[in-house]
Design a protein around this motif. Structure first.
Motif, PDB file in Angstrom:
ATOM      1  N   LEU A  48       0.833  -1.200   0.000  1.00  0.00           N
ATOM      2  CA  LEU A  48       0.000   0.000   0.000  1.00  0.00           C
ATOM      3  C   LEU A  48       0.873   1.257   0.000  1.00  0.00           C
ATOM      4  O   LEU A  48       0.619   2.200  -0.758  1.00  0.00           O
ATOM      5  CB  LEU A  48      -0.923  -0.017   1.216  1.00  0.00           C
ATOM      6  CG  LEU A  48      -2.047   0.997   1.253  1.00  0.00           C
ATOM      7  CD1 LEU A  48      -3.032   0.757   0.133  1.00  0.00           C
ATOM      8  CD2 LEU A  48      -2.763   0.908   2.585  1.00  0.00           C
ATOM      9  N   ILE A  49       1.901   1.264   0.824  1.00  0.00           N
ATOM     10  CA  ILE A  49       2.842   2.392   0.855  1.00  0.00           C
ATOM     11  C   ILE A  49       3.522   2.526  -0.507  1.00  0.00           C
ATOM     12  O   ILE A  49       3.623   3.631  -1.064  1.00  0.00           O
ATOM     13  CB  ILE A  49       3.883   2.213   1.974  1.00  0.00           C
ATOM     14  CG1 ILE A  49       3.210   2.305   3.341  1.00  0.00           C
ATOM     15  CG2 ILE A  49       5.003   3.252   1.846  1.00  0.00           C
ATOM     16  CD1 ILE A  49       4.079   1.826   4.497  1.00  0.00           C
ATOM     17  N   ALA A  50       3.981   1.413  -1.061  1.00  0.00           N
ATOM     18  CA  ALA A  50       4.653   1.447  -2.361  1.00  0.00           C
ATOM     19  C   ALA A  50       3.719   1.954  -3.457  1.00  0.00           C
ATOM     20  O   ALA A  50       4.123   2.732  -4.327  1.00  0.00           O
ATOM     21  CB  ALA A  50       5.184   0.061  -2.716  1.00  0.00           C
ATOM     22  N   SER A  51       2.462   1.540  -3.404  1.00  0.00           N
ATOM     23  CA  SER A  51       1.485   2.001  -4.391  1.00  0.00           C
ATOM     24  C   SER A  51       1.272   3.503  -4.281  1.00  0.00           C
ATOM     25  O   SER A  51       1.261   4.222  -5.289  1.00  0.00           O
ATOM     26  CB  SER A  51       0.159   1.262  -4.189  1.00  0.00           C
ATOM     27  OG  SER A  51      -0.817   1.782  -5.060  1.00  0.00           O
ATOM     28  N   TYR A  52       1.114   3.985  -3.064  1.00  0.00           N
ATOM     29  CA  TYR A  52       0.877   5.416  -2.846  1.00  0.00           C
ATOM     30  C   TYR A  52       2.097   6.251  -3.254  1.00  0.00           C
ATOM     31  O   TYR A  52       1.967   7.270  -3.932  1.00  0.00           O
ATOM     32  CB  TYR A  52       0.498   5.670  -1.396  1.00  0.00           C
ATOM     33  CG  TYR A  52       0.133   7.107  -1.116  1.00  0.00           C
ATOM     34  CD1 TYR A  52      -0.948   7.696  -1.764  1.00  0.00           C
ATOM     35  CD2 TYR A  52       0.863   7.868  -0.217  1.00  0.00           C
ATOM     36  CE1 TYR A  52      -1.291   9.019  -1.508  1.00  0.00           C
ATOM     37  CE2 TYR A  52       0.535   9.187   0.039  1.00  0.00           C
ATOM     38  CZ  TYR A  52      -0.546   9.762  -0.610  1.00  0.00           C
ATOM     39  OH  TYR A  52      -0.871  11.063  -0.366  1.00  0.00           O
ATOM     40  N   VAL A  53       3.281   5.809  -2.875  1.00  0.00           N
ATOM     41  CA  VAL A  53       4.507   6.533  -3.250  1.00  0.00           C
ATOM     42  C   VAL A  53       4.663   6.541  -4.775  1.00  0.00           C
ATOM     43  O   VAL A  53       5.014   7.564  -5.371  1.00  0.00           O
ATOM     44  CB  VAL A  53       5.743   5.918  -2.556  1.00  0.00           C
ATOM     45  CG1 VAL A  53       7.033   6.463  -3.143  1.00  0.00           C
ATOM     46  CG2 VAL A  53       5.679   6.169  -1.063  1.00  0.00           C
ATOM     47  N   SER A  54       4.371   5.417  -5.418  1.00  0.00           N
ATOM     48  CA  SER A  54       4.453   5.359  -6.876  1.00  0.00           C
ATOM     49  C   SER A  54       3.446   6.308  -7.519  1.00  0.00           C
ATOM     50  O   SER A  54       3.742   6.955  -8.529  1.00  0.00           O
ATOM     51  CB  SER A  54       4.210   3.928  -7.366  1.00  0.00           C
ATOM     52  OG  SER A  54       5.222   3.070  -6.891  1.00  0.00           O
ATOM     53  N   TYR A  55       2.265   6.411  -6.919  1.00  0.00           N
ATOM     54  CA  TYR A  55       1.264   7.372  -7.394  1.00  0.00           C
ATOM     55  C   TYR A  55       1.802   8.794  -7.272  1.00  0.00           C
ATOM     56  O   TYR A  55       1.714   9.588  -8.214  1.00  0.00           O
ATOM     57  CB  TYR A  55      -0.036   7.211  -6.598  1.00  0.00           C
ATOM     58  CG  TYR A  55      -1.032   8.302  -6.857  1.00  0.00           C
ATOM     59  CD1 TYR A  55      -1.808   8.287  -8.009  1.00  0.00           C
ATOM     60  CD2 TYR A  55      -1.182   9.362  -5.962  1.00  0.00           C
ATOM     61  CE1 TYR A  55      -2.716   9.306  -8.248  1.00  0.00           C
ATOM     62  CE2 TYR A  55      -2.077  10.375  -6.197  1.00  0.00           C
ATOM     63  CZ  TYR A  55      -2.851  10.344  -7.351  1.00  0.00           C
ATOM     64  OH  TYR A  55      -3.740  11.350  -7.599  1.00  0.00           O
ATOM     65  N   LEU A  56       2.375   9.125  -6.113  1.00  0.00           N
ATOM     66  CA  LEU A  56       2.934  10.467  -5.901  1.00  0.00           C
ATOM     67  C   LEU A  56       4.084  10.746  -6.867  1.00  0.00           C
ATOM     68  O   LEU A  56       4.279  11.888  -7.292  1.00  0.00           O
ATOM     69  CB  LEU A  56       3.411  10.627  -4.458  1.00  0.00           C
ATOM     70  CG  LEU A  56       2.337  10.594  -3.374  1.00  0.00           C
ATOM     71  CD1 LEU A  56       2.975  10.665  -1.999  1.00  0.00           C
ATOM     72  CD2 LEU A  56       1.327  11.718  -3.567  1.00  0.00           C
ATOM     73  N   ASN A  57       4.846   9.705  -7.212  1.00  0.00           N
ATOM     74  CA  ASN A  57       5.964   9.843  -8.150  1.00  0.00           C
ATOM     75  C   ASN A  57       5.506   9.829  -9.607  1.00  0.00           C
ATOM     76  O   ASN A  57       6.327   9.900 -10.516  1.00  0.00           O
ATOM     77  CB  ASN A  57       6.993   8.738  -7.936  1.00  0.00           C
ATOM     78  CG  ASN A  57       7.781   8.921  -6.673  1.00  0.00           C
ATOM     79  OD1 ASN A  57       7.915  10.027  -6.167  1.00  0.00           O
ATOM     80  ND2 ASN A  57       8.306   7.835  -6.147  1.00  0.00           N
ATOM     81  N   ASP A  58       4.213   9.693  -9.820  1.00  0.00           N
ATOM     82  CA  ASP A  58       3.627   9.679 -11.160  1.00  0.00           C
ATOM     83  C   ASP A  58       4.183   8.541 -12.021  1.00  0.00           C
ATOM     84  O   ASP A  58       4.438   8.702 -13.208  1.00  0.00           O
ATOM     85  CB  ASP A  58       3.828  11.034 -11.847  1.00  0.00           C
ATOM     86  CG  ASP A  58       2.873  11.239 -13.014  1.00  0.00           C
ATOM     87  OD1 ASP A  58       1.772  10.653 -12.997  1.00  0.00           O
ATOM     88  OD2 ASP A  58       3.238  11.978 -13.951  1.00  0.00           O
TER      89      ASP A  58
END
Length: 102
Positions: A48-58
């Protein structure tokens, strides 16, 4: 998409995994340590953290890959990650996870 031009046409971090054998092995070991090895966070929470960080990193590839892993762990058809993206402060996640993400 990575910012290092490797000449390898693979999506997301996969490009770097194939770039150099040493680099690929190091990245694989890092991902294993962060996402799979023993941790106070569950594998689902870490994804979940990795998904959110990847979202923030576009990074669409990584975001969708980690989101699929989240769904495999918690089986909510993407509801949790969607809630985090829409309004993280009202998402149905633990206080511990909320503190980590914020």
């Amino acid at each position: 998409m990575t910012f290092i031009k490797t000449g390898i046409k693979q999506p997301g971090i996969v490009e770097l995994l194939f770039y150099k054998n040493n680099t690929g092995n190091a990245l694989s070991n890092l991902a294993n340590a962060i996402l799979i090895e023993k941790s106070p966070l569950s594998s689902g929470e870490r994804e979940l953290i990795a998904s959110y960080v990847s979202y923030l990193n576009d990074c669409e590839f990584c975001h969708l890959s980690h989101s699929a892993a989240v769904d495999a762990h918690i089986g909510d058809n993407g509801k949790t990650i969607s809630c985090i993206i829409e309004n993280i402060e009202t998402a149905n996640i633990s206080k511990k996870l909320m503190l980590i993400i914020l």
